[in-house]
Design a protein around this motif. Structure first.
Motif, PDB file in Angstrom:
ATOM      1  N   VAL A  66       0.892  -1.027  -0.008  1.00  0.00           N
ATOM      2  CA  VAL A  66      -0.104  -0.066   0.062  1.00  0.00           C
ATOM      3  C   VAL A  66       0.929   1.304  -0.117  1.00  0.00           C
ATOM      4  N   MET A  67       1.899   1.194   0.826  1.00  0.00           N
ATOM      5  CA  MET A  67       2.662   2.622   1.036  1.00  0.00           C
ATOM      6  C   MET A  67       3.419   2.835  -0.146  1.00  0.00           C
ATOM      7  N   THR A  68       4.089   1.910  -0.846  1.00  0.00           N
ATOM      8  CA  THR A  68       4.694   2.323  -2.149  1.00  0.00           C
ATOM      9  C   THR A  68       3.920   3.036  -3.256  1.00  0.00           C
ATOM     10  N   ALA A  69       2.908   2.928  -2.985  1.00  0.00           N
ATOM     11  CA  ALA A  69       2.328   3.696  -4.099  1.00  0.00           C
ATOM     12  C   ALA A  69       2.323   5.229  -3.940  1.00  0.00           C
ATOM     13  N   ALA A  70       2.685   5.559  -2.639  1.00  0.00           N
ATOM     14  CA  ALA A  70       2.975   7.120  -2.571  1.00  0.00           C
ATOM     15  C   ALA A  70       4.057   7.264  -3.500  1.00  0.00           C
ATOM     16  N   HIS A  71       4.802   6.600  -3.957  1.00  0.00           N
ATOM     17  CA  HIS A  71       6.036   6.932  -4.721  1.00  0.00           C
ATOM     18  C   HIS A  71       5.853   6.395  -6.275  1.00  0.00           C
ATOM     19  N   GLY A  72       4.678   5.820  -6.411  1.00  0.00           N
ATOM     20  CA  GLY A  72       4.326   5.180  -7.792  1.00  0.00           C
ATOM     21  C   GLY A  72       5.219   3.901  -8.144  1.00  0.00           C
ATOM     22  N   VAL A  73       5.686   3.343  -7.052  1.00  0.00           N
ATOM     23  CA  VAL A  73       6.539   2.175  -7.365  1.00  0.00           C
ATOM     24  C   VAL A  73       5.722   0.874  -6.601  1.00  0.00           C
ATOM     25  N   THR A  74       6.161  -0.380  -7.130  1.00  0.00           N
ATOM     26  CA  THR A  74       5.476  -1.523  -6.433  1.00  0.00           C
ATOM     27  C   THR A  74       6.167  -2.358  -5.359  1.00  0.00           C
TER      28      THR A  74
END
Ligand SMILES: Nc1ncnc2c1ncn2[C@@H]1O[C@H](COP(=O)(O)OP(=O)(O)OP(=O)(O)O)[C@@H](O)[C@H]1O
Length: 260
Positions: A101-109
């Motif tokens: 969930v959190m990595t979506a803040a940087h647009g990465v998976t």
């Protein structure tokens, strides 16, 4: 009203195949759209353009006021929340659910060298809670059931506080309980005035969450009907879309369909 998506005469061609034909469509910030249509109708292609991942072959498309072709799509993509099977395949199975969930803040998976603060962690946990997944934050994504993964993907798509949320078949593969839980969460989201515009692709009218306001029916890359759901989602329009007589039942904001 602010327009978040604007398509004018959009066509997509791949070789001799015309995947979208003259699609004109406008989505306002308060809209909650459902896109219905048979296999191969062009639904995922439409979502690819709406998420600035594909350009029309002809016609014009604006996403959040930016005209595709004249703008940096990397910056634009961060402002669009997307949940799709193709994106889910790129999530590393050993990543924890909180990190997914959190990595979506940087647009990465997958988590690597990006920096996150306690605000990011709290937001990821709050989103997991909103989708009934708070007990799974430390589990590896690859160990989740299909239904649990779907809920995590929707939570992930909301992490960057998107200005438009695109959900490509979020309820596919869910059992009855899983589907109903996801639909309740999506209804709550749809009813919240702070939520972004939502566009959801589905194969089944039974998967339309209560509170969705508009529908587009697609067949062979062409719009059969599009507009406010109460007047547009009819047995006649569905029959035309699926090429067979369809019976439609509406009750309490939910729908059911079968061959007439
Ligand atoms: N790169 C491509 N080259 C040729 N044809 C393509 C290409 N990409 C998609 N298509 C075709 O375009 C059509 C629409 O595909 P799309 O995935 O948008 O449909 P869909 O409505 O999402 O279908 P489904 O419900 O099966 O997921 C399909 O017939 C597909 O085979």
């Amino acid at each position: 009203m602010t327009e978040v998506l604007g398509f004018e005469g959009v066509r997509v061609r791949r070789g001799d195949n015309e995947i979208l034909r003259d699609v004109s469509w406008s989505v306002a910030d308060s809209d909650r759209w459902v896109i219905l249509g048979p296999n191969g109708a062009g639904k995922t292609t439409l979502m690819q353009i709406a998420s600035a991942r594909m350009f029309p072959t002809e016609g014009s498309a604006t996403v959040l006021g930016e005209h595709l072709g004249d703008t940096d799509t990397r910056e634009l993509r961060v402002r669009v929340g997307l949940s799709s099977a193709a994106l889910a395949e790129r999530i590393p199975p050993h990543e924890t659910v909180r990190n997914v969930v959190m990595t979506a803040a940087h647009g990465v998976t997958g988590r690597w060298q990006e920096e996150y603060d306690s605000f990011d962690e709290d937001r990821a946990d709050a989103l997991l809670w909103a989708f009934g997944m708070e007990g799974f934050a430390d589990r590896e994504f690859g160990t989740l059931s299909e239904g649990e993964r779907k809920r995590v993907q929707v939570a992930r798509s909301l992490m960057p506080d998107p200005e438009v949320l695109l959900l490509d078949e979020p309820a596919a593969g869910l059992d009855l309980g899983g589907r109903e839980e996801l639909l309740s969460a999506l209804s709550e989201l749809a009813g919240d005035r702070r939520s972004p515009a939502i566009v959801m692709v589905t194969h089944h009218v039974e998967e339309i969450p209560v509170g969705f306001t508009h529908v587009m029916l697609l067949r062979g890359g062409e719009i059969v009907a599009a507009g406010p759901i109460e007047e547009t989602l009819t047995a006649e329009a569905l029959s035309q879309t699926y090429g067979m007589p369809v019976e439609l039942v509406a009750s309490g904001g939910r729908y059911a369909a079968r061959r007439a």
